[in-house]
Design a protein around this motif. Structure first.
Motif, PDB file in Angstrom:
ATOM      1  N   TYR A 189      34.852  42.802  42.204  1.00  0.00           N
ATOM      2  CA  TYR A 189      34.343  41.440  42.042  1.00  0.00           C
ATOM      3  C   TYR A 189      33.023  41.259  42.789  1.00  0.00           C
ATOM      4  CZ  TYR A 189      37.284  41.319  46.269  1.00  0.00           C
ATOM      5  OH  TYR A 189      37.890  41.611  47.465  1.00  0.00           O
ATOM      6  N   ILE A 190      32.255  40.268  42.309  1.00  0.00           N
ATOM      7  CA  ILE A 190      30.990  39.898  42.936  1.00  0.00           C
ATOM      8  C   ILE A 190      31.196  38.569  43.657  1.00  0.00           C
ATOM      9  CG2 ILE A 190      28.563  39.379  42.555  1.00  0.00           C
ATOM     10  CD1 ILE A 190      28.764  40.933  39.922  1.00  0.00           C
ATOM     11  N   LYS A 191      30.774  38.526  44.916  1.00  0.00           N
ATOM     12  CA  LYS A 191      30.868  37.280  45.665  1.00  0.00           C
ATOM     13  C   LYS A 191      29.572  36.480  45.500  1.00  0.00           C
ATOM     14  CE  LYS A 191      34.401  38.349  49.068  1.00  0.00           C
ATOM     15  NZ  LYS A 191      34.810  38.236  50.484  1.00  0.00           N
ATOM     16  N   THR A 192      29.594  35.266  45.991  1.00  0.00           N
ATOM     17  CA  THR A 192      28.459  34.368  45.807  1.00  0.00           C
ATOM     18  C   THR A 192      27.210  34.867  46.523  1.00  0.00           C
ATOM     19  OG1 THR A 192      29.316  33.061  47.677  1.00  0.00           O
ATOM     20  CG2 THR A 192      29.878  32.329  45.448  1.00  0.00           C
ATOM     21  N   ASP A 193      27.360  35.780  47.501  1.00  0.00           N
ATOM     22  CA  ASP A 193      26.193  36.357  48.174  1.00  0.00           C
ATOM     23  C   ASP A 193      25.597  37.521  47.388  1.00  0.00           C
ATOM     24  OD1 ASP A 193      28.091  38.286  48.528  1.00  0.00           O
ATOM     25  OD2 ASP A 193      28.086  38.245  50.710  1.00  0.00           O
ATOM     26  N   GLY A 194      26.173  37.859  46.215  1.00  0.00           N
ATOM     27  CA  GLY A 194      25.655  38.925  45.381  1.00  0.00           C
ATOM     28  C   GLY A 194      26.163  40.307  45.734  1.00  0.00           C
ATOM     29  N   LYS A 195      27.033  40.433  46.733  1.00  0.00           N
ATOM     30  CA  LYS A 195      27.569  41.738  47.128  1.00  0.00           C
ATOM     31  C   LYS A 195      28.822  42.061  46.307  1.00  0.00           C
ATOM     32  CE  LYS A 195      25.725  41.607  51.831  1.00  0.00           C
ATOM     33  NZ  LYS A 195      26.041  41.684  53.286  1.00  0.00           N
ATOM     34  N   VAL A 196      29.093  43.364  46.152  1.00  0.00           N
ATOM     35  CA  VAL A 196      30.211  43.842  45.338  1.00  0.00           C
ATOM     36  C   VAL A 196      31.340  44.321  46.245  1.00  0.00           C
ATOM     37  CG1 VAL A 196      30.944  45.509  43.600  1.00  0.00           C
ATOM     38  CG2 VAL A 196      28.659  44.497  43.482  1.00  0.00           C
ATOM     39  N   TYR A 197      32.549  43.885  45.936  1.00  0.00           N
ATOM     40  CA  TYR A 197      33.738  44.266  46.694  1.00  0.00           C
ATOM     41  C   TYR A 197      34.838  44.688  45.721  1.00  0.00           C
ATOM     42  CZ  TYR A 197      31.458  41.607  50.456  1.00  0.00           C
ATOM     43  OH  TYR A 197      30.579  41.142  51.381  1.00  0.00           O
ATOM     44  N   TYR A 198      35.903  45.287  46.277  1.00  0.00           N
ATOM     45  CA  TYR A 198      37.065  45.597  45.444  1.00  0.00           C
ATOM     46  C   TYR A 198      38.325  45.666  46.305  1.00  0.00           C
ATOM     47  CZ  TYR A 198      36.888  50.445  47.176  1.00  0.00           C
ATOM     48  OH  TYR A 198      36.903  51.563  47.972  1.00  0.00           O
ATOM     49  N   ARG A 199      39.461  45.443  45.639  1.00  0.00           N
ATOM     50  CA  ARG A 199      40.783  45.671  46.229  1.00  0.00           C
ATOM     51  C   ARG A 199      41.621  46.429  45.205  1.00  0.00           C
ATOM     52  NH1 ARG A 199      43.564  40.661  49.229  1.00  0.00           N
ATOM     53  NH2 ARG A 199      44.942  42.400  49.794  1.00  0.00           N
ATOM     54  N   PHE A 220      25.610  49.856  47.050  1.00  0.00           N
ATOM     55  CA  PHE A 220      24.801  48.913  46.285  1.00  0.00           C
ATOM     56  C   PHE A 220      24.305  47.828  47.237  1.00  0.00           C
ATOM     57  CE2 PHE A 220      24.151  45.186  43.588  1.00  0.00           C
ATOM     58  CZ  PHE A 220      23.346  45.739  42.587  1.00  0.00           C
ATOM     59  N   ALA A 221      22.982  47.821  47.501  1.00  0.00           N
ATOM     60  CA  ALA A 221      22.423  46.918  48.509  1.00  0.00           C
ATOM     61  C   ALA A 221      21.713  45.718  47.898  1.00  0.00           C
ATOM     62  CB  ALA A 221      21.456  47.689  49.412  1.00  0.00           C
ATOM     63  N   LYS A 222      21.570  45.663  46.566  1.00  0.00           N
ATOM     64  CA  LYS A 222      20.880  44.542  45.939  1.00  0.00           C
ATOM     65  C   LYS A 222      21.855  43.402  45.652  1.00  0.00           C
ATOM     66  CE  LYS A 222      17.615  47.719  43.732  1.00  0.00           C
ATOM     67  NZ  LYS A 222      17.038  48.188  42.448  1.00  0.00           N
ATOM     68  N   LYS A 223      21.362  42.361  44.981  1.00  0.00           N
ATOM     69  CA  LYS A 223      22.229  41.262  44.580  1.00  0.00           C
ATOM     70  C   LYS A 223      22.706  41.485  43.150  1.00  0.00           C
ATOM     71  CE  LYS A 223      20.651  37.556  47.597  1.00  0.00           C
ATOM     72  NZ  LYS A 223      20.173  36.145  47.666  1.00  0.00           N
ATOM     73  N   ALA A 224      24.030  41.512  42.959  1.00  0.00           N
ATOM     74  CA  ALA A 224      24.607  41.798  41.646  1.00  0.00           C
ATOM     75  C   ALA A 224      24.817  40.502  40.872  1.00  0.00           C
ATOM     76  CB  ALA A 224      25.933  42.525  41.798  1.00  0.00           C
TER      77      ALA A 224
END
Length: 428
Positions: A189-199, A220-224
């Motif tokens: 998932y993408i959070k509102t700060d543009g970073k990518v996470y997963y569980r 991935f260091a950019k905004k997604a």
């Protein structure tokens, strides 16, 4: 992290690609005919699921209840005017019913869906996933909370993250030989700060299943702004991430070889020659002359017997009887040979703690046995075969210690259970 070449980026931005974006008020899904490889442009077919105003996000996943053959159904979740809704259809759709609406989830701005399952070796010696009956659905509500549950089972609902704007999901690779080597069901998932996470929901070293802690895709260091997941044929899980400048990058995990790239093999060892030397016994009788007795055996039978009391199940499989009933016969292979086996030493336990005991045991070869039951069709998707350690012995007459193993029966036809009856109603 791998970047898509400029030539491919230009193709993705072409008119041929952009016409499939959500410019019309309809939801589409692409399915393929069964082939071993893509040979021409007619390999894919596009099917319209529904047409109306206000449709947006959609996720589709196939159900496969057998490791060989075509899927058995298609499940989907979509957003209709801000409300997450679900539907499914048979595959193939012989009656032409199409996608049949199921239930509403609630207000949402992004959705995803994925089946959990296990890989099984089919008759063609190919590993293929056999899914469970129901998939996991994921949705992001209007407050940015990411939730999941198993299809329509509301008691399994769980919050995974907060501050989320986009979600996708997939079933990653899992080892058959090493169960803890498990990518699990992955929600990225993408959070509102543009970073990518997963569980990911996966098996642990103690054989338990948990949603692991949130992890960031630090590569991935950019905004997604968009994300998807995929599997490779060399046992990797991949992330496809599009940033705010419409540059698409890949993040690929290490290989999870999982012991599945080579077919399982067996090695049977027996002694080639065996020599036995008998030493003459001298008996000394002080009251008589010294005498020697030579003894030669008429026949010698030699067995190499296992003397320890530990044992385990190596393979458990249900097979049909003469009437094609899959709920009566288990083929069981144990690590060490058993002797004087008794039916009371084996039992199946299902998820409702119901017990099933065999009526007979037949030895097939040195370590393989056929257990015949009255009926265990109500076990469901998962059962536990337990050795109870009452009378069955090892090679020297000692009773084996208890052991057990989970197994996943196939093609069971559960029998309907009687509804509870009200015996008495009163107030106090």
């Amino acid at each position: 992290m791998r970047k898509i070449p400029p030539s491919l980026k230009e193709k993705l931005k072409s008119k041929e690609y952009t016409k499939y974006k959500n410019t019309n008020p309809q939801v589409e899904v692409t399915i393929s005919r069964a082939r071993s490889s893509i040979q021409d442009t007619t390999y894919f077919n596009t099917e319209i699921i529904r047409e109306k105003e206000g449709l947006s996000d959609i996720a589709v996943t196939p159900q496969r209840l057998a490791p060989l053959g075509r899927p058995t159904g298609i499940y989907e979740i979509h957003i209709d005017n801000g409300i997450a809704k679900t539907s499914k259809r048979a595959y193939p759709d012989k009656k032409g019913d199409g996608f049949i609406n199921q239930f509403e989830v609630g207000k949402a701005k992004s959705v995803a869906i994925a089946f959990d399952g296990r890989w099984e070796l089919n008759q063609r010696n190919l590993w293929n996933i056999k899914t469970y009956e129901k998939p996991y659905i994921f949705w992001v509500d209007n407050s940015g909370a990411l939730y999941t549950q198993r299809w329509d089972e509301h008691n399994t609902k769980q919050k995974l993250a907060e501050g989320v704007k986009k979600v996708t999901a997939i079933r990653g690779w899992k080892s058959v030989a090493m169960p803890a080597h498990d990518h699990g069901v992955v929600a990225a998932y993408i959070k509102t700060d543009g970073k990518v996470y997963y569980r990911n929901y996966s098996e642990q070293e103690d054989n338990s299943f948990v949603w692991e802690n949130e992890r960031a895709v630090s590569e991935f260091a950019k905004k997604a702004q968009s994300i998807n997941l995929f599997l490779t044929n060399d046992y990797r899980l991949g992330f496809i991430i599009e940033d705010e400048n419409e540059t698409i990058s890949w993040a690929i995990t290490k290989r999870n070889w999982a012991g599945m790239a080579i077919l399982p093999e067996k090695i049977h060892v027996r002694p080639h020659t065996l020599n036995i030397n008998f030493i003459p016994i001298d008996y000394l009788d002080l009251s008589a002359l010294k005498e020697t007795i030579n003894i030669k055996p008429g026949k010698v039978n030699l067995e190499l017997l296992y003397a320890s009391t530990d044992n385990s199940f190596m393979h458990i499989e249900n097979i049909p009887d003469a009437e094609e009933n899959w709920g009566k016969i288990l083929i069981v292979r144990v690590k060490n040979e058993i002797y004087n086996y008794k039916e009371s030493d084996f039992e199946i336990e299902d998820n409702f703690n119901r017990k099933y005991y065999p009526e007979s045991i037949e030895r097939i070869d040195i370590n393989t046995y056929k257990l015949t039951f009255t009926n265990f069709n109500d076990v469901g998707e998962e059962g536990v075969l337990r050795f109870r350690a009452n009378e069955t012995e090892n090679g020297v007459g000692d009773v084996y210690e208890p052991f057990k193993q989970k197994f996943y029966p196939k093609n069971l036809v559960p029998e309907s259970l009687p509804l509870p009856k009200v015996e008495e109603i009163y107030n106090e």
